[in-house]
Design a protein around this motif. Structure first.
Motif, mmCIF file in Angstrom:
data_model
loop_
_atom_site.group_PDB
_atom_site.id
_atom_site.type_symbol
_atom_site.label_atom_id
_atom_site.label_comp_id
_atom_site.label_asym_id
_atom_site.label_seq_id
_atom_site.Cartn_x
_atom_site.Cartn_y
_atom_site.Cartn_z
ATOM 1 N N PRO A 37 0.783 -1.140 0.131
ATOM 2 C CA PRO A 37 -0.100 0.071 -0.018
ATOM 3 C C PRO A 37 0.974 1.242 0.135
ATOM 4 O O PRO A 37 0.643 2.144 -0.767
ATOM 5 C CB PRO A 37 -0.579 -0.009 1.175
ATOM 6 C CG PRO A 37 -0.498 -1.274 2.163
ATOM 7 C CD PRO A 37 0.443 -2.044 1.495
ATOM 8 N N LEU A 38 1.835 1.427 0.706
ATOM 9 C CA LEU A 38 2.860 2.603 0.719
ATOM 10 C C LEU A 38 3.537 2.774 -0.567
ATOM 11 O O LEU A 38 3.752 3.840 -0.984
ATOM 12 C CB LEU A 38 3.587 2.555 2.023
ATOM 13 C CG LEU A 38 2.972 2.607 3.267
ATOM 14 C CD1 LEU A 38 3.915 2.648 4.400
ATOM 15 C CD2 LEU A 38 1.867 3.703 3.523
ATOM 16 N N LEU A 41 1.351 4.241 -3.074
ATOM 17 C CA LEU A 41 1.115 5.665 -2.924
ATOM 18 C C LEU A 41 2.399 6.464 -3.370
ATOM 19 O O LEU A 41 2.222 7.700 -3.087
ATOM 20 C CB LEU A 41 0.545 6.009 -1.573
ATOM 21 C CG LEU A 41 -0.855 5.255 -1.017
ATOM 22 C CD1 LEU A 41 -1.282 5.396 0.167
ATOM 23 C CD2 LEU A 41 -1.811 5.988 -1.741
ATOM 24 N N LEU A 43 4.904 6.467 -1.112
ATOM 25 C CA LEU A 43 5.350 6.838 0.148
ATOM 26 C C LEU A 43 6.706 6.137 0.445
ATOM 27 O O LEU A 43 7.768 6.657 1.108
ATOM 28 C CB LEU A 43 4.558 6.523 1.293
ATOM 29 C CG LEU A 43 3.254 7.624 1.204
ATOM 30 C CD1 LEU A 43 2.267 7.413 2.051
ATOM 31 C CD2 LEU A 43 3.727 9.034 1.113
#
Length: 109
Positions: A37-38, A41, A43
């Motif tokens: 997920p990161l 994104l 990140l």
């Protein structure tokens, strides 16, 4: 030594000891979050050699996290009743005490 103080020290001790094997579930959560997920994104940057997808991580991570959470809860339940602390104070402090070994390891490495 007062009854409350004795059980408060027991709660800290139980959670610090549970935090040692608890390093593994925390690492699994971070590995999962950082690679999927990161990373999606933007990140974090995903592990370049990770090409198996999410399923193997879930097959390993969900049972490990479930067993650790169950053991943690079962160990804290009787101590919580005797510690005479408010639940809204006991549970967050227990989580923080369980995370102390992980934070120490991160600081050392």
């Amino acid at each position: 030594m007062g009854r409350m103080r004795k059980w408060s020290l027991a709660a800290v001790g139980v959670n610090l000891l549970l935090g040692i094997p608890g390093i593994v579930p925390v690492w699994l959560l971070w590995y999962f979050a950082a690679n999927w997920p990161l990373a999606a994104l933007g990140l974090t940057q995903g592990e370049p050699t990770e090409n198996d997808g999410v399923l193997p991580m879930l097959v390993v991570g969900v049972p490990v996290l479930s067993v650790f959470a169950l053991v943690w809860w079962l160990a804290n339940r009787p101590v919580r009743r005797r510690a005479e602390l408010a639940p809204r104070l006991y549970w967050p402090l227990s989580v923080l005490a369980t995370l102390v070994p992980t934070f120490v390891l991160m600081a050392v490495l």
